[in-house]
Design a protein around this motif. Structure first.
Motif, PDB file in Angstrom:
ATOM      1  N   PRO A 275       0.816  -1.234   0.000  1.00  0.00           N
ATOM      2  CA  PRO A 275       0.000   0.000   0.000  1.00  0.00           C
ATOM      3  C   PRO A 275       0.839   1.269   0.000  1.00  0.00           C
ATOM      4  O   PRO A 275       0.495   2.243  -0.681  1.00  0.00           O
ATOM      5  CB  PRO A 275      -0.818  -0.132   1.292  1.00  0.00           C
ATOM      6  CG  PRO A 275      -0.907  -1.601   1.529  1.00  0.00           C
ATOM      7  CD  PRO A 275       0.415  -2.143   1.091  1.00  0.00           C
ATOM      8  N   GLN A 276       1.946   1.264   0.749  1.00  0.00           N
ATOM      9  CA  GLN A 276       2.829   2.437   0.772  1.00  0.00           C
ATOM     10  C   GLN A 276       3.451   2.679  -0.598  1.00  0.00           C
ATOM     11  O   GLN A 276       3.520   3.814  -1.081  1.00  0.00           O
ATOM     12  CB  GLN A 276       3.925   2.230   1.824  1.00  0.00           C
ATOM     13  CG  GLN A 276       4.997   3.316   1.866  1.00  0.00           C
ATOM     14  CD  GLN A 276       4.492   4.611   2.458  1.00  0.00           C
ATOM     15  OE1 GLN A 276       3.454   4.640   3.112  1.00  0.00           O
ATOM     16  NE2 GLN A 276       5.204   5.700   2.219  1.00  0.00           N
ATOM     17  N   ILE A 277       3.880   1.610  -1.252  1.00  0.00           N
ATOM     18  CA  ILE A 277       4.486   1.725  -2.580  1.00  0.00           C
ATOM     19  C   ILE A 277       3.454   2.246  -3.587  1.00  0.00           C
ATOM     20  O   ILE A 277       3.740   3.142  -4.399  1.00  0.00           O
ATOM     21  CB  ILE A 277       5.044   0.356  -3.029  1.00  0.00           C
ATOM     22  CG1 ILE A 277       6.209  -0.062  -2.113  1.00  0.00           C
ATOM     23  CG2 ILE A 277       5.494   0.392  -4.488  1.00  0.00           C
ATOM     24  CD1 ILE A 277       6.568  -1.525  -2.219  1.00  0.00           C
ATOM     25  N   LYS A 278       2.243   1.712  -3.513  1.00  0.00           N
ATOM     26  CA  LYS A 278       1.205   2.111  -4.472  1.00  0.00           C
ATOM     27  C   LYS A 278       0.673   3.515  -4.207  1.00  0.00           C
ATOM     28  O   LYS A 278       0.046   4.105  -5.086  1.00  0.00           O
ATOM     29  CB  LYS A 278       0.078   1.084  -4.473  1.00  0.00           C
ATOM     30  CG  LYS A 278       0.497  -0.257  -5.098  1.00  0.00           C
ATOM     31  CD  LYS A 278      -0.638  -0.915  -5.833  1.00  0.00           C
ATOM     32  CE  LYS A 278      -0.133  -2.027  -6.737  1.00  0.00           C
ATOM     33  NZ  LYS A 278      -1.184  -2.580  -7.588  1.00  0.00           N
ATOM     34  N   MET A 284       1.636   0.593 -10.413  1.00  0.00           N
ATOM     35  CA  MET A 284       2.786  -0.315 -10.442  1.00  0.00           C
ATOM     36  C   MET A 284       2.330  -1.764 -10.383  1.00  0.00           C
ATOM     37  O   MET A 284       1.458  -2.139  -9.585  1.00  0.00           O
ATOM     38  CB  MET A 284       3.729  -0.021  -9.280  1.00  0.00           C
ATOM     39  CG  MET A 284       5.039  -0.795  -9.369  1.00  0.00           C
ATOM     40  SD  MET A 284       6.204  -0.295  -8.071  1.00  0.00           S
ATOM     41  CE  MET A 284       7.644  -1.235  -8.590  1.00  0.00           C
ATOM     42  N   ASN A 285       2.921  -2.599 -11.207  1.00  0.00           N
ATOM     43  CA  ASN A 285       2.609  -4.024 -11.287  1.00  0.00           C
ATOM     44  C   ASN A 285       3.613  -4.768 -10.402  1.00  0.00           C
ATOM     45  O   ASN A 285       4.734  -5.044 -10.816  1.00  0.00           O
ATOM     46  CB  ASN A 285       2.701  -4.485 -12.744  1.00  0.00           C
ATOM     47  CG  ASN A 285       2.117  -5.870 -12.947  1.00  0.00           C
ATOM     48  OD1 ASN A 285       1.539  -6.449 -12.039  1.00  0.00           O
ATOM     49  ND2 ASN A 285       2.299  -6.412 -14.140  1.00  0.00           N
ATOM     50  N   ILE A 286       3.186  -5.083  -9.191  1.00  0.00           N
ATOM     51  CA  ILE A 286       4.093  -5.641  -8.187  1.00  0.00           C
ATOM     52  C   ILE A 286       3.826  -7.132  -7.994  1.00  0.00           C
ATOM     53  O   ILE A 286       2.684  -7.577  -7.899  1.00  0.00           O
ATOM     54  CB  ILE A 286       3.916  -4.925  -6.830  1.00  0.00           C
ATOM     55  CG1 ILE A 286       4.131  -3.420  -6.978  1.00  0.00           C
ATOM     56  CG2 ILE A 286       4.872  -5.494  -5.780  1.00  0.00           C
ATOM     57  CD1 ILE A 286       3.769  -2.626  -5.730  1.00  0.00           C
ATOM     58  N   GLY A 287       4.905  -7.899  -7.932  1.00  0.00           N
ATOM     59  CA  GLY A 287       4.837  -9.310  -7.563  1.00  0.00           C
ATOM     60  C   GLY A 287       5.647  -9.547  -6.311  1.00  0.00           C
ATOM     61  O   GLY A 287       6.401  -8.683  -5.864  1.00  0.00           O
ATOM     62  N   SER A 288       5.506 -10.729  -5.736  1.00  0.00           N
ATOM     63  CA  SER A 288       6.258 -11.077  -4.533  1.00  0.00           C
ATOM     64  C   SER A 288       6.580 -12.561  -4.570  1.00  0.00           C
ATOM     65  O   SER A 288       5.689 -13.381  -4.790  1.00  0.00           O
ATOM     66  CB  SER A 288       5.446 -10.746  -3.279  1.00  0.00           C
ATOM     67  OG  SER A 288       6.183 -11.005  -2.109  1.00  0.00           O
ATOM     68  N   PHE A 289       7.856 -12.900  -4.388  1.00  0.00           N
ATOM     69  CA  PHE A 289       8.222 -14.313  -4.392  1.00  0.00           C
ATOM     70  C   PHE A 289       8.900 -14.704  -3.081  1.00  0.00           C
ATOM     71  O   PHE A 289       9.491 -13.871  -2.389  1.00  0.00           O
ATOM     72  CB  PHE A 289       9.094 -14.681  -5.600  1.00  0.00           C
ATOM     73  CG  PHE A 289      10.407 -13.946  -5.717  1.00  0.00           C
ATOM     74  CD1 PHE A 289      11.540 -14.374  -5.030  1.00  0.00           C
ATOM     75  CD2 PHE A 289      10.517 -12.834  -6.558  1.00  0.00           C
ATOM     76  CE1 PHE A 289      12.752 -13.701  -5.170  1.00  0.00           C
ATOM     77  CE2 PHE A 289      11.723 -12.158  -6.706  1.00  0.00           C
ATOM     78  CZ  PHE A 289      12.844 -12.598  -6.001  1.00  0.00           C
ATOM     79  N   THR A 290       8.778 -15.982  -2.748  1.00  0.00           N
ATOM     80  CA  THR A 290       9.416 -16.534  -1.555  1.00  0.00           C
ATOM     81  C   THR A 290      10.925 -16.376  -1.677  1.00  0.00           C
ATOM     82  O   THR A 290      11.512 -16.665  -2.723  1.00  0.00           O
ATOM     83  CB  THR A 290       9.059 -18.021  -1.408  1.00  0.00           C
ATOM     84  OG1 THR A 290       7.641 -18.147  -1.298  1.00  0.00           O
ATOM     85  CG2 THR A 290       9.726 -18.638  -0.198  1.00  0.00           C
ATOM     86  N   PHE A 291      11.572 -15.915  -0.609  1.00  0.00           N
ATOM     87  CA  PHE A 291      13.024 -15.732  -0.663  1.00  0.00           C
ATOM     88  C   PHE A 291      13.676 -17.099  -0.867  1.00  0.00           C
ATOM     89  O   PHE A 291      13.531 -17.995  -0.039  1.00  0.00           O
ATOM     90  CB  PHE A 291      13.537 -15.115   0.645  1.00  0.00           C
ATOM     91  CG  PHE A 291      14.691 -14.185   0.428  1.00  0.00           C
ATOM     92  CD1 PHE A 291      15.807 -14.580  -0.305  1.00  0.00           C
ATOM     93  CD2 PHE A 291      14.671 -12.900   0.942  1.00  0.00           C
ATOM     94  CE1 PHE A 291      16.860 -13.716  -0.518  1.00  0.00           C
ATOM     95  CE2 PHE A 291      15.721 -12.025   0.739  1.00  0.00           C
ATOM     96  CZ  PHE A 291      16.830 -12.435   0.006  1.00  0.00           C
ATOM     97  N   PRO A 292      14.393 -17.300  -1.988  1.00  0.00           N
ATOM     98  CA  PRO A 292      14.997 -18.607  -2.269  1.00  0.00           C
ATOM     99  C   PRO A 292      16.314 -18.770  -1.513  1.00  0.00           C
ATOM    100  O   PRO A 292      17.405 -18.628  -2.068  1.00  0.00           O
ATOM    101  CB  PRO A 292      15.207 -18.570  -3.785  1.00  0.00           C
ATOM    102  CG  PRO A 292      15.435 -17.119  -4.091  1.00  0.00           C
ATOM    103  CD  PRO A 292      14.622 -16.341  -3.090  1.00  0.00           C
ATOM    104  N   ALA A 293      16.227 -19.104  -0.251  1.00  0.00           N
ATOM    105  CA  ALA A 293      17.410 -19.113   0.618  1.00  0.00           C
ATOM    106  C   ALA A 293      18.319 -20.311   0.395  1.00  0.00           C
ATOM    107  O   ALA A 293      19.486 -20.287   0.793  1.00  0.00           O
ATOM    108  CB  ALA A 293      16.967 -19.082   2.076  1.00  0.00           C
ATOM    109  N   ASN A 294      17.783 -21.350  -0.255  1.00  0.00           N
ATOM    110  CA  ASN A 294      18.537 -22.602  -0.408  1.00  0.00           C
ATOM    111  C   ASN A 294      18.849 -22.909  -1.865  1.00  0.00           C
ATOM    112  O   ASN A 294      18.202 -22.380  -2.773  1.00  0.00           O
ATOM    113  CB  ASN A 294      17.722 -23.757   0.183  1.00  0.00           C
ATOM    114  CG  ASN A 294      17.500 -23.610   1.667  1.00  0.00           C
ATOM    115  OD1 ASN A 294      18.357 -23.951   2.471  1.00  0.00           O
ATOM    116  ND2 ASN A 294      16.340 -23.101   2.045  1.00  0.00           N
ATOM    117  N   ASP A 295      19.793 -23.803  -2.073  1.00  0.00           N
ATOM    118  CA  ASP A 295      20.099 -24.239  -3.435  1.00  0.00           C
ATOM    119  C   ASP A 295      19.261 -25.431  -3.869  1.00  0.00           C
ATOM    120  O   ASP A 295      19.390 -25.906  -4.995  1.00  0.00           O
ATOM    121  CB  ASP A 295      21.596 -24.551  -3.571  1.00  0.00           C
ATOM    122  CG  ASP A 295      22.401 -23.306  -3.888  1.00  0.00           C
ATOM    123  OD1 ASP A 295      21.885 -22.440  -4.625  1.00  0.00           O
ATOM    124  OD2 ASP A 295      23.531 -23.174  -3.381  1.00  0.00           O
TER     125      ASP A 295
END
Length: 433
Positions: A275-278, A284-295
């Motif tokens: 909401p702050q960004i928008k 703005m076309n915003i997506g969100s992905f899980t932080f890929p912490a592992n290999d």
């Protein structure tokens, strides 16, 4: 016992002369119209419009119960002061964090295991609440309602224009950051001037790299933070290679604005920042992905925490009416009313709409591959956010060693009584075998 514990934990509130203006009386009395009054106090003033709508709908459809939902500013201060005065609401709506742990430890909540709605809660969120118990308890003491998610926000249009793919492993993530950097675009914005923002990537990395009950394992003496958090400390420092120069000069608002204006391709913050960004860039076309912490992608875990849950106070004089309120609040229609206003993820099983911004996380949510924010277990006195910022500012060769040793020593300092309580419980369980 409950009063003694809560008074000890909150004596500082009175010492500081916290304002008690706006306190209401206990909501258990019969009203003049014969209806039973049920009072809910919520810690989310930003959701006041949604609660007003829900309250109105409930009262229009119930002849025997009147529901009052308040969402005051400084709700936690007001609640703590009321608890000291033994002036309890019937139900409180709070987050799944250290405040819930403290209130539960003070024996303030009713066991609601016999509430039908509990059977419909996603298992991951019930597990999160169990891990918030200092000492394991039989029963269920909260009804998880809505959750949030944190990982990496990204500019979907920028990704599409450049053919960049959402990464699913740590190697893919760093390779993507290198590719974006080489294109002349800043891969990440951090905005670490506000120390709390340091916790966003820390939590999102930690859920994939550490056990969800790491803090309890430390309390039991089974591990140390120096051991458990070493890979988290390494990887959060790696982010600095791909971020703005001197991220400690830029605040949360600065980072939201910069990301909204396309100054970076990604932003390591939770969905709560959207909401702050928008507000800066509504289109703005915003997506969100899980932080890929592992290999190994299968080892990745979505950082999702309970943003709102409902607990019945033990002091509630009419639990039957309180249960009727909870069942109403947990209806699909009412939950969707709340989500339509506040966004987020339903903690209830079912076919609830999920924001488009979280669609890349949908499989994790569906499969219950989620874990709580590590900082929900940290005592505020430790100021872990400031500790992380200090560590990242430290360019010395032994920066990580100093940071993690301090983490362990401060944890013991601020949790001495809890550690003793946990280890005594552990010994009792072993002796009973």
């Amino acid at each position: 016992m409950a009063k003694r514990k809560i008074c000890q934990a909150m004596a500082v509130v009175l010492a500081l002369g916290m304002c008690t203006t706006g306190l209401t009386g206990c909501g258990n009395e019969k009203r003049a119209d014969g209806k039973t009054e049920i009072e809910v106090v919520s810690y989310k003033p930003e959701a006041v419009k949604a609660f007003e709508k829900i309250e109105k709908q409930f009262n229009e459809t119930h002849d025997d119960i009147h529901l009052t939902i308040s969402s005051p500013n400084e709700a936690m201060t007001i609640l703590k002061t009321r608890f000291i005065r033994e002036d309890y609401p019937d139900i409180i709506a709070i987050g799944g964090d250290i405040n819930y742990s403290n209130f539960l430890d003070a024996d303030l909540f009713e066991d609601i295991s016999d509430l039908d709605a509990v059977d419909n809660v996603k298992e991951a969120y019930l597990d999160m609440d169990k891990e918030l118990e200092f000492i394991p308890k039989d029963g269920t003491y909260a009804l998880p309602y809505a959750a949030n998610a944190a990982g990496v926000l990204y500019n979907k249009d920028m990704f599409a224009e450049n053919g960049w793919k959402v990464p699913t492993t740590w190697s893919e993530f760093t390779a993507l950051c290198d590719e974006i950097k080489e294109s002349g675009t800043l891969p990440l914005y951090l905005g670490f001037k506000d120390t709390w923002t340091c916790l966003a990537p820390w939590n999102a990395l930690a859920v994939g790299l550490c056990d969800s009950d790491t803090c309890n394992q430390v309390n039991m003496g089974n591990t140390t933070f120096e051991e458990a958090y070493s890979p988290v400390a390494d990887k959060i420092r790696t982010l600095l290679d791909y971020a703005e120069d001197n991220p400690y000069a830029y605040s949360y608002n600065d980072a939201c604005t910069a990301f909204a204006r396309g100054e970076s391709a990604m932003y390591t913050i939770g969905s709560y920042a959207i909401p702050q960004i928008k507000s800066v860039n509504p289109d703005m076309n915003i997506g969100s992905f899980t932080f890929p912490a592992n290999d190994n992608e299968a080892d990745n875990v979505l950082n999702s925490g309970i943003d709102l849950q409902l607990s019945v106070m033990k002091a509630c004089k009419n639990k039957e009416a309180a249960y009727e309120v909870l069942e109403y609040l947990y209806s699909d229609e009412t939950i969707q009313t709340y989500l339509d206003d506040q966004g987020g993820i339903a903690c209830k099983e079912g076919d609830f709409a999920i924001p488009d911004t979280l669609e890349d996380m949908q499989e994790y949510i569906k499969d219950n591959r989620m874990s709580d924010y590590q900082d929900h277990h940290y005592p505020s006195e430790m100021s872990v956010d400031a500790m992380i910022q200090t560590y990242l500012l430290d360019t010395g060769d032994n920066a990580k060693e100093k940071f993690l040793k301090k983490f362990d020593s401060d944890w013991e300092r601020y949790n001495r009584d809890l550690i003793r309580e946990v280890q005594d419980y552990q010994k009792e369980q072993e002796d009973a075998k």
